[in-house]
Design a protein around this motif. Structure first.
Motif, PDB file in Angstrom:
ATOM      1  N   GLU A   1       0.828  -1.208   0.000  1.00 39.50           N
ATOM      2  CA  GLU A   1       0.000   0.000   0.000  1.00 39.50           C
ATOM      3  C   GLU A   1       0.861   1.256   0.000  1.00 39.50           C
ATOM      4  O   GLU A   1       0.510   2.246  -0.645  1.00 39.50           O
ATOM      5  N   ALA A   2       1.989   1.250   0.682  1.00 43.66           N
ATOM      6  CA  ALA A   2       2.891   2.402   0.664  1.00 43.66           C
ATOM      7  C   ALA A   2       3.370   2.670  -0.762  1.00 43.66           C
ATOM      8  O   ALA A   2       3.440   3.826  -1.195  1.00 43.66           O
ATOM      9  N   GLU A   3       3.669   1.592  -1.495  1.00 45.55           N
ATOM     10  CA  GLU A   3       4.062   1.751  -2.900  1.00 45.55           C
ATOM     11  C   GLU A   3       2.914   2.329  -3.725  1.00 45.55           C
ATOM     12  O   GLU A   3       3.114   3.210  -4.555  1.00 45.55           O
ATOM     13  N   LEU A   4       1.696   1.835  -3.497  1.00 49.45           N
ATOM     14  CA  LEU A   4       0.510   2.341  -4.202  1.00 49.45           C
ATOM     15  C   LEU A   4       0.317   3.825  -3.920  1.00 49.45           C
ATOM     16  O   LEU A   4       0.092   4.617  -4.837  1.00 49.45           O
ATOM     17  N   PHE A   5       0.399   4.215  -2.665  1.00 45.52           N
ATOM     18  CA  PHE A   5       0.187   5.610  -2.285  1.00 45.52           C
ATOM     19  C   PHE A   5       1.255   6.516  -2.887  1.00 45.52           C
ATOM     20  O   PHE A   5       0.964   7.636  -3.316  1.00 45.52           O
ATOM     21  N   LYS A   6       2.478   6.030  -2.935  1.00 50.22           N
ATOM     22  CA  LYS A   6       3.574   6.821  -3.502  1.00 50.22           C
ATOM     23  C   LYS A   6       3.375   7.037  -5.005  1.00 50.22           C
ATOM     24  O   LYS A   6       3.647   8.116  -5.524  1.00 50.22           O
ATOM     25  N   ARG A   7       2.886   6.004  -5.691  1.00 44.83           N
ATOM     26  CA  ARG A   7       2.657   6.103  -7.145  1.00 44.83           C
ATOM     27  C   ARG A   7       1.504   7.041  -7.474  1.00 44.83           C
ATOM     28  O   ARG A   7       1.469   7.625  -8.554  1.00 44.83           O
ATOM     29  N   ASN A   8       0.556   7.165  -6.584  1.00 38.65           N
ATOM     30  CA  ASN A   8      -0.659   7.930  -6.883  1.00 38.65           C
ATOM     31  C   ASN A   8      -1.058   8.805  -5.689  1.00 38.65           C
ATOM     32  O   ASN A   8      -2.094   8.580  -5.069  1.00 38.65           O
TER      33      ASN A   8
ATOM     34  N   GLY B   1      -4.609  10.372  -5.663  1.00 34.50           N
ATOM     35  CA  GLY B   1      -5.736   9.432  -5.691  1.00 34.50           C
ATOM     36  C   GLY B   1      -5.719   8.567  -4.448  1.00 34.50           C
ATOM     37  O   GLY B   1      -6.064   8.998  -3.350  1.00 34.50           O
ATOM     38  N   SER B   2      -5.265   7.335  -4.613  1.00 36.92           N
ATOM     39  CA  SER B   2      -5.224   6.407  -3.480  1.00 36.92           C
ATOM     40  C   SER B   2      -4.321   6.915  -2.363  1.00 36.92           C
ATOM     41  O   SER B   2      -4.558   6.610  -1.187  1.00 36.92           O
ATOM     42  N   GLY B   3      -3.324   7.714  -2.697  1.00 37.02           N
ATOM     43  CA  GLY B   3      -2.405   8.246  -1.693  1.00 37.02           C
ATOM     44  C   GLY B   3      -3.083   9.098  -0.638  1.00 37.02           C
ATOM     45  O   GLY B   3      -2.546   9.296   0.451  1.00 37.02           O
ATOM     46  N   ARG B   4      -4.270   9.572  -0.956  1.00 39.54           N
ATOM     47  CA  ARG B   4      -5.022  10.360   0.026  1.00 39.54           C
ATOM     48  C   ARG B   4      -5.451   9.497   1.216  1.00 39.54           C
ATOM     49  O   ARG B   4      -5.883  10.013   2.234  1.00 39.54           O
ATOM     50  N   TYR B   5      -5.327   8.161   1.079  1.00 40.43           N
ATOM     51  CA  TYR B   5      -5.707   7.262   2.171  1.00 40.43           C
ATOM     52  C   TYR B   5      -4.551   6.940   3.124  1.00 40.43           C
ATOM     53  O   TYR B   5      -4.753   6.265   4.130  1.00 40.43           O
ATOM     54  N   ALA B   6      -3.352   7.445   2.825  1.00 41.44           N
ATOM     55  CA  ALA B   6      -2.234   7.266   3.755  1.00 41.44           C
ATOM     56  C   ALA B   6      -2.641   7.891   5.093  1.00 41.44           C
ATOM     57  O   ALA B   6      -3.171   8.992   5.144  1.00 41.44           O
TER      58      ALA B   6
END
Length: 173
Positions: free
Chosen positions: A28-35, A38-43
């Motif tokens: 998920e950290a990788e996902l948030f970093k890539r976006n 978008g999804s990074g707003r959920y960090a």
């Protein structure tokens, strides 16, 4: 055929749950970093992570067996943007007592870990077990129905790893 069973009967222990939580957090950290927009707003909005379906049932009953690990992360939903419901990550649990599922692609040395996420209408800091029980009991989505059909066990927060969320077990009887 290798003679290796399709489902591992090895016991899932607390250390295994911690390993699964870390695999999910890293993905998920990788996902948030890539976006980040978008999804990074959920960090920082994680309610909890759970081992679900067949492996969770195996954690509870010790007889179901483990084909793969399904790990779900649940987030406190933003009012204007849900966690991407179609996101699906995978990781390799790696060499372990669980062996590997013989029908997985050869790049998996151990059992496959499927990673999924959902945002739920809950306040940040809400009790993850309570939020998940409401979600599962409502069975309003295909995902909620599928998860409620088997089992859900918290793996994160770490101090609650191994707590059975679903099915609801009445310890008074």
């Amino acid at each position: 055929m290798t003679g290796e069973p399709e489902r591992s009967q090895a016991r899932i222990e607390l250390a295994d749950l911690v390993r699964l939580a870390k695999l999910a957090a890293d993905a998920e950290a990788e996902l948030f970093k890539r976006n980040p927009q978008g999804s990074g707003r959920y960090a920082g909005r994680l309610l909890g992570r759970a081992l679900c379906q067949g492996a969770a049932l195996h954690f509870i009953d010790g007889t179901n067996g483990v084909k793969d690990f399904d790990v779900w992360s649940f987030y406190a939903q933003h009012s204007d943007w849900p966690f991407p419901p179609r996101w699906r990550g995978t990781r390799d649990f790696g060499p372990s007592k669980f062996g590997r599922y013989l029908h997985d692609p050869p790049q998996y040395v151990g059992r496959r870990v499927d990673l999924l996420g959902r945002s739920l209408p809950a306040l940040l800091g809400a009790d993850p077990a309570d939020v998940l029980r409401i979600y599962l009991a409502g069975r309003r989505t295909d995902s909620a129905k599928a998860l409620a059909a088997k089992a859900v066990v918290l793996i994160d927060p770490a101090n609650r790893a191994g707590e059975v969320v679903w099915p609801i077990i009445d310890h008074a009887s």
